[in-house]
Design a protein around this motif. Sequence first.
Motif, PDB file in Angstrom:
ATOM      1  N   ALA A 191       0.824  -1.213   0.000  1.00  0.00           N
ATOM      2  CA  ALA A 191       0.000   0.000   0.000  1.00  0.00           C
ATOM      3  C   ALA A 191       0.859   1.264   0.000  1.00  0.00           C
ATOM      4  O   ALA A 191       0.475   2.285  -0.581  1.00  0.00           O
ATOM      5  N   ASP A 192       2.044   1.198   0.616  1.00  0.00           N
ATOM      6  CA  ASP A 192       2.939   2.355   0.681  1.00  0.00           C
ATOM      7  C   ASP A 192       3.864   2.451  -0.533  1.00  0.00           C
ATOM      8  O   ASP A 192       4.762   3.280  -0.555  1.00  0.00           O
ATOM      9  N   ARG A 193       3.663   1.581  -1.537  1.00  0.00           N
ATOM     10  CA  ARG A 193       4.470   1.568  -2.768  1.00  0.00           C
ATOM     11  C   ARG A 193       5.937   1.227  -2.481  1.00  0.00           C
ATOM     12  O   ARG A 193       6.854   1.707  -3.155  1.00  0.00           O
ATOM     13  N   ALA A 194       6.183   0.406  -1.474  1.00  0.00           N
ATOM     14  CA  ALA A 194       7.554   0.024  -1.141  1.00  0.00           C
ATOM     15  C   ALA A 194       8.087  -0.967  -2.168  1.00  0.00           C
ATOM     16  O   ALA A 194       7.344  -1.799  -2.690  1.00  0.00           O
ATOM     17  N   LYS A 209      11.932  -2.033   8.054  1.00  0.00           N
ATOM     18  CA  LYS A 209      12.102  -0.847   7.214  1.00  0.00           C
ATOM     19  C   LYS A 209      11.506  -1.102   5.839  1.00  0.00           C
ATOM     20  O   LYS A 209      11.629  -2.209   5.301  1.00  0.00           O
ATOM     21  N   TYR A 210      10.879  -0.072   5.274  1.00  0.00           N
ATOM     22  CA  TYR A 210      10.373  -0.124   3.903  1.00  0.00           C
ATOM     23  C   TYR A 210      11.230   0.798   3.036  1.00  0.00           C
ATOM     24  O   TYR A 210      11.522   1.926   3.440  1.00  0.00           O
ATOM     25  N   ARG A 211      11.612   0.306   1.863  1.00  0.00           N
ATOM     26  CA  ARG A 211      12.296   1.195   0.906  1.00  0.00           C
ATOM     27  C   ARG A 211      11.239   1.771  -0.031  1.00  0.00           C
ATOM     28  O   ARG A 211      10.646   1.047  -0.833  1.00  0.00           O
ATOM     29  N   ILE A 212      11.004   3.065   0.088  1.00  0.00           N
ATOM     30  CA  ILE A 212       9.996   3.762  -0.705  1.00  0.00           C
ATOM     31  C   ILE A 212      10.684   4.843  -1.528  1.00  0.00           C
ATOM     32  O   ILE A 212      11.381   5.699  -0.980  1.00  0.00           O
ATOM     33  N   GLY A 214      13.260   4.601  -3.227  1.00  0.00           N
ATOM     34  CA  GLY A 214      14.701   4.497  -3.092  1.00  0.00           C
ATOM     35  C   GLY A 214      15.253   4.831  -1.718  1.00  0.00           C
ATOM     36  O   GLY A 214      16.461   4.719  -1.500  1.00  0.00           O
ATOM     37  N   VAL A 215      14.407   5.229  -0.779  1.00  0.00           N
ATOM     38  CA  VAL A 215      14.870   5.639   0.555  1.00  0.00           C
ATOM     39  C   VAL A 215      14.239   4.737   1.610  1.00  0.00           C
ATOM     40  O   VAL A 215      13.042   4.437   1.548  1.00  0.00           O
ATOM     41  N   LEU A 216      15.033   4.300   2.593  1.00  0.00           N
ATOM     42  CA  LEU A 216      14.524   3.437   3.654  1.00  0.00           C
ATOM     43  C   LEU A 216      13.764   4.258   4.699  1.00  0.00           C
ATOM     44  O   LEU A 216      14.232   5.313   5.141  1.00  0.00           O
ATOM     45  N   HIS A 217      12.592   3.753   5.101  1.00  0.00           N
ATOM     46  CA  HIS A 217      11.777   4.387   6.137  1.00  0.00           C
ATOM     47  C   HIS A 217      11.522   3.353   7.225  1.00  0.00           C
ATOM     48  O   HIS A 217      11.027   2.259   6.952  1.00  0.00           O
ATOM     49  N   GLU A 218      11.830   3.708   8.484  1.00  0.00           N
ATOM     50  CA  GLU A 218      11.689   2.773   9.585  1.00  0.00           C
ATOM     51  C   GLU A 218      10.247   2.725  10.062  1.00  0.00           C
ATOM     52  O   GLU A 218       9.597   3.756  10.244  1.00  0.00           O
ATOM     53  N   MET A 219       9.743   1.527  10.278  1.00  0.00           N
ATOM     54  CA  MET A 219       8.387   1.304  10.736  1.00  0.00           C
ATOM     55  C   MET A 219       8.392   0.974  12.232  1.00  0.00           C
ATOM     56  O   MET A 219       9.453   0.739  12.811  1.00  0.00           O
ATOM     57  N   PRO A 220       7.215   0.921  12.891  1.00  0.00           N
ATOM     58  CA  PRO A 220       7.175   0.535  14.300  1.00  0.00           C
ATOM     59  C   PRO A 220       7.771  -0.858  14.489  1.00  0.00           C
ATOM     60  O   PRO A 220       7.416  -1.797  13.777  1.00  0.00           O
ATOM     61  N   PRO A 221       8.682  -1.026  15.458  1.00  0.00           N
ATOM     62  CA  PRO A 221       9.342  -2.337  15.638  1.00  0.00           C
ATOM     63  C   PRO A 221       8.474  -3.318  16.397  1.00  0.00           C
ATOM     64  O   PRO A 221       7.856  -2.963  17.408  1.00  0.00           O
ATOM     65  N   PRO A 222       8.409  -4.562  15.956  1.00  0.00           N
ATOM     66  CA  PRO A 222       7.703  -5.598  16.726  1.00  0.00           C
ATOM     67  C   PRO A 222       8.543  -6.011  17.933  1.00  0.00           C
ATOM     68  O   PRO A 222       9.737  -5.694  18.000  1.00  0.00           O
ATOM     69  N   PRO A 223       7.948  -6.716  18.887  1.00  0.00           N
ATOM     70  CA  PRO A 223       8.728  -7.155  20.061  1.00  0.00           C
ATOM     71  C   PRO A 223       9.908  -8.029  19.645  1.00  0.00           C
ATOM     72  O   PRO A 223       9.781  -8.894  18.786  1.00  0.00           O
ATOM     73  N   LYS A 224      11.041  -7.804  20.282  1.00  0.00           N
ATOM     74  CA  LYS A 224      12.256  -8.556  19.978  1.00  0.00           C
ATOM     75  C   LYS A 224      12.051 -10.059  20.192  1.00  0.00           C
ATOM     76  O   LYS A 224      12.624 -10.883  19.488  1.00  0.00           O
ATOM     77  N   ARG A 225      11.208 -10.412  21.194  1.00  0.00           N
ATOM     78  CA  ARG A 225      11.038 -11.828  21.513  1.00  0.00           C
ATOM     79  C   ARG A 225      10.369 -12.612  20.383  1.00  0.00           C
ATOM     80  O   ARG A 225      10.417 -13.837  20.367  1.00  0.00           O
TER      81      ARG A 225
END
Length: 580
Positions: A191-194, A209-212, A214-225
């Motif tokens: 949907a974000d055209r990544a 991260k999504y590359r949109i 040509g540039v990487l955009h960081e998304m909300p991180p899921p739990p490390k576990r």
Amino acid sequence: MTGKELGDILVKKGLVRADQVDAALRLQKESGEPLGKVLCAMGHLREDDLYDVLAEVFAMPRIALDRYELPKEMLSILPSDFVREHRIIPLSRNNSTLVCATCDPMDFSAIEAIRYATRCDVELQLATERDIQETIEKHFGVTVQSMIEEMGGGSGADEDEDGYRIDDVSELAREPTLINLVNLIISQAIADRASDIHVEPFERTLKIKYRIDGVLHEMPPPPKRFQGAIVSRIKIMAGMDIAERYVPQDGHIRINLPDARVDIRVSTVPTIHGESVVMRLLNKSALLITLDDLGLGDKTKERFLQLIHRPYGIILVCGPTGSGKTTTLYAALTRIYTSEKKIITIEDPVEYELEGVNQIPVRPKRGLSFATGLRHIVRQDPDIIMVGEIRDVETAEIAIRAALTGHLVFSTVHTNDAPGAVTRLVDMGVEPFLVASSTQGILAQRLVRKLCNHCKQPFRPEPIMFRDFNMENEEIPEQVFRPVGCEDCRNRGFLGRTGVFELLLMNDRIHTLVLERASTADIRREAVKTMTTMRQDGLRKIREGITSIEEVLQATAQEMITDSEELTVAEKARDTIEDE
């Protein structure tokens, strides 16, 4: 109302040009999408302007859902599946009338179904597709961020993935919550055209991260576990071995969403904190770009058209990974295709399916490489051949000999500029006389982000900003544009990408330089006498307000080295070997 009628209305209102409507109508025939949606996707029309016109045509009130608070009692009137499928949202109820927002006023079946289910008359208000989708995600669906929040967030220290046994991770990867999270990550990226999704493990976090554009955009991180389970789920989908975590693997996922068919190439590599995953998204349902939409300058486009209509020879497109080389080749093949010509391609992978073209996917595990496939393609009596990439001397020699025996051959090479493609083939081991006699032309390209037409801001540039363009002060434009950010571009200032190009045509002097094994710098010095360079093409796009100064300088940084007549490391090494 037909697409042509809507196009005429938009032209009369001055929102688009007639030539833009004509180009959109051609794409509409291939995609089947509504004309307004095609114009918006091409960047010629604002979505808000489109729906203002549609509201006038259908005599419907317009509503901005981002400013509207949806009452809680409205959330249960219609099933959420029905709301998501038909993109129609109940807003309020007044006696026997239900007011609904929609982006498709022609969906009569949905309107009748609502009347039957609620026993109410339906009054429609028109909202943009973006507003409808965001409201549905907020009130009727689950987003990546909301799911991550429910799972406990992604900050702080968590259990190390080594604390789980392999079978535990495998079972967790098959849990509905994890499956839905991975599906949401992929669908949100589409949907974000990544173009790519990066899953990167670190000591205390797992980054998405999504590359949109040509540039990487960081998304909300899921739990490390959940790191091991998320990676395992992706590997299960891609047909990989989830028990093997210490060697790189490659896989493939094919998914069908309601409005997209996507192929995903998956790559995993082991790092000190777990496996890093990159997923390359190939949207098979996306609109194919034509030669008119690539961003070629008039002179370059005219010369390139003359090249691709030649009966034989090899035409190369070069640039780094992700610079749009395959898209350019697809656009060229689509332009020259007729039922009288047989076109065969061999690709890794087949990114888009072309009507009337025989496309062969490379399968190295089964012995089908570029060289093997190309050797058999020549026996299929083709008129035009496309080789996805020339990677070795065997593939290069077969492609060149096919070009010398009456075939028109298209291919790509990973080099920084057009002159570098010639020396790259020679460095592979191809004889210079074969390169010189078969090559018709070389198109080099880079991608630059396009300024958002809805928020770009004009300003008067300082002369120092054009220092690297080798311009006189009187040539500096009085006005250029810079990015700002708005809702349409999600506050990035850029929306979509276009190419900057340089086209090298073989002539007698360059032919001689190739035979003499001249360096890239020598060939470039000769080529620029008649060639518009990528930086010059970028300057034209700056003047026209298509992109920014910074984008062009970043994309064409290699020209700064070439212009100062410095040799690359590879050229210095080759010259040293020749001297010895």
